[in-house]
Enzyme design. Structure first.
Site, PDB file in Angstrom:
ATOM      1  N   ASP A  34      41.308  36.218  40.975  1.00 43.14           N
ATOM      2  CA  ASP A  34      42.471  36.341  40.114  1.00 43.14           C
ATOM      3  C   ASP A  34      42.000  37.021  38.826  1.00 43.14           C
ATOM      4  O   ASP A  34      40.793  37.090  38.555  1.00 43.14           O
ATOM      5  CB  ASP A  34      43.041  34.944  39.838  1.00 43.14           C
ATOM      6  CG  ASP A  34      44.223  34.969  38.903  1.00 43.14           C
ATOM      7  OD1 ASP A  34      45.120  35.819  39.093  1.00 43.14           O
ATOM      8  OD2 ASP A  34      44.253  34.148  37.967  1.00 43.14           O
TER       9      ASP A  34
ATOM     10  N   ASP B  35      43.856  37.093  35.120  1.00 45.13           N
ATOM     11  CA  ASP B  35      44.061  36.317  33.899  1.00 45.13           C
ATOM     12  C   ASP B  35      43.606  34.874  34.097  1.00 45.13           C
ATOM     13  O   ASP B  35      44.061  34.192  35.020  1.00 45.13           O
ATOM     14  CB  ASP B  35      45.539  36.324  33.507  1.00 45.13           C
ATOM     15  CG  ASP B  35      46.085  37.728  33.333  1.00 45.13           C
ATOM     16  OD1 ASP B  35      46.125  38.204  32.193  1.00 45.13           O
ATOM     17  OD2 ASP B  35      46.458  38.355  34.345  1.00 45.13           O
TER      18      ASP B  35
ATOM     19  N   ASP C 264      42.577  30.361  39.031  1.00 50.15           N
ATOM     20  CA  ASP C 264      42.746  29.227  38.119  1.00 50.15           C
ATOM     21  C   ASP C 264      44.142  28.620  38.189  1.00 50.15           C
ATOM     22  O   ASP C 264      44.535  27.861  37.301  1.00 50.15           O
ATOM     23  CB  ASP C 264      42.463  29.661  36.673  1.00 50.15           C
ATOM     24  CG  ASP C 264      43.522  30.606  36.127  1.00 50.15           C
ATOM     25  OD1 ASP C 264      43.886  31.560  36.846  1.00 50.15           O
ATOM     26  OD2 ASP C 264      43.999  30.384  34.999  1.00 50.15           O
TER      27      ASP C 264
END
Length: 223
Positions: free
Chosen positions: A13, A15, A172
């Protein structure tokens, strides 16, 4: 701690996993507040919501959810504003450059699969030297379905010419783990990332959890 064998690529991922973009995401929301005569909110308030992108920032800054009749207008304004400050303070998390260097040394491919639309994901990754060696960047609108649908991850595997089972996905947000599992990939939670409000990462049922980027190397067979 056992190491996974057969992993030939690591997908991330963006960000909250590779880069800390919360300062710019929050700044764009504060610019919108400034236009309306409202005081800025602290970056710490925006940070846990950063993985939710425009939706999360608008809800944090103005309390508007997608069901609100004005939400879409706010979203468009936010996207235009964010595009102007995209790389103002966004930077890789500590340890990410070292992690990528280790993957490169081991001749493992690496790529990005983000729900950030290509309008932002492509120029952001192009602006940061970290991504000079990235094999592929998949945005939230690259395929017809964003995460938690597995389509973006499967497209990344296709582009790097590897079966999904040979790929590992690190993120996250719970959507990342759901997408990775659905794609047939091993999954890792980046607990140092944004996570979301009151997230219970243990309940996401990822294959592993890391507290720093370099911790991923403990699970990879780099020999």
């Amino acid at each position: 701690m056992s190491r996974w064998t057969g992993i030939r690529a690591v997908l991330f991922d963006l960000d909250g996993t590779l880069v800390d973009s919360a300062p710019d995401l929050g700044h764009a929301a504060n610019l919108m507040r400034q236009r309306r005569g409202l005081p800025p909110l602290d970056e710490a308030f925006y940070r846990p919501r950063a993985s939710s992108g425009a939706r999360g920032m608008i809800e944090a800054a103005f309390g508007l959810t997608p069901e609100h009749p004005e939400f879409e207008a706010y979203r468009q304004e936010y996207l235009d504003t964010y595009g102007q400050v995209l790389t103002r303070r966004t930077h890789p998390f500590d340890g990410v450059a070292e992690l990528i260097a280790a993957l490169q040394h081991a001749k493992l491919a690496w790529g990005v699969v983000t729900n950030k639309i290509e309008r932002f994901a492509l120029p952001l990754t192009a602006a940061l030297p970290l991504f000079d060696t990235v094999a592929t960047v998949i945005g939230g609108d690259t395929t017809p379905h964003p995460k938690p649908h597995p389509a973006p991850l499967l497209e990344a595997a296709r582009r790097i010419n590897l079966p999904p089972a040979a790929c590992l996905y690190v993120g996250d947000d719970e959507r990342d783990i759901m997408a990775g599992r659905a794609a047939g990939m091993a999954t890792v939670v980046a607990r140092y990332g944004y996570l979301g409000i009151a997230a219970d990462v243990e309940a996401w049922a990822a294959d592993a959890i890391i507290d720093a980027p370099i911790g991923l190397l403990n699970y990879l067979d780099l020999s």
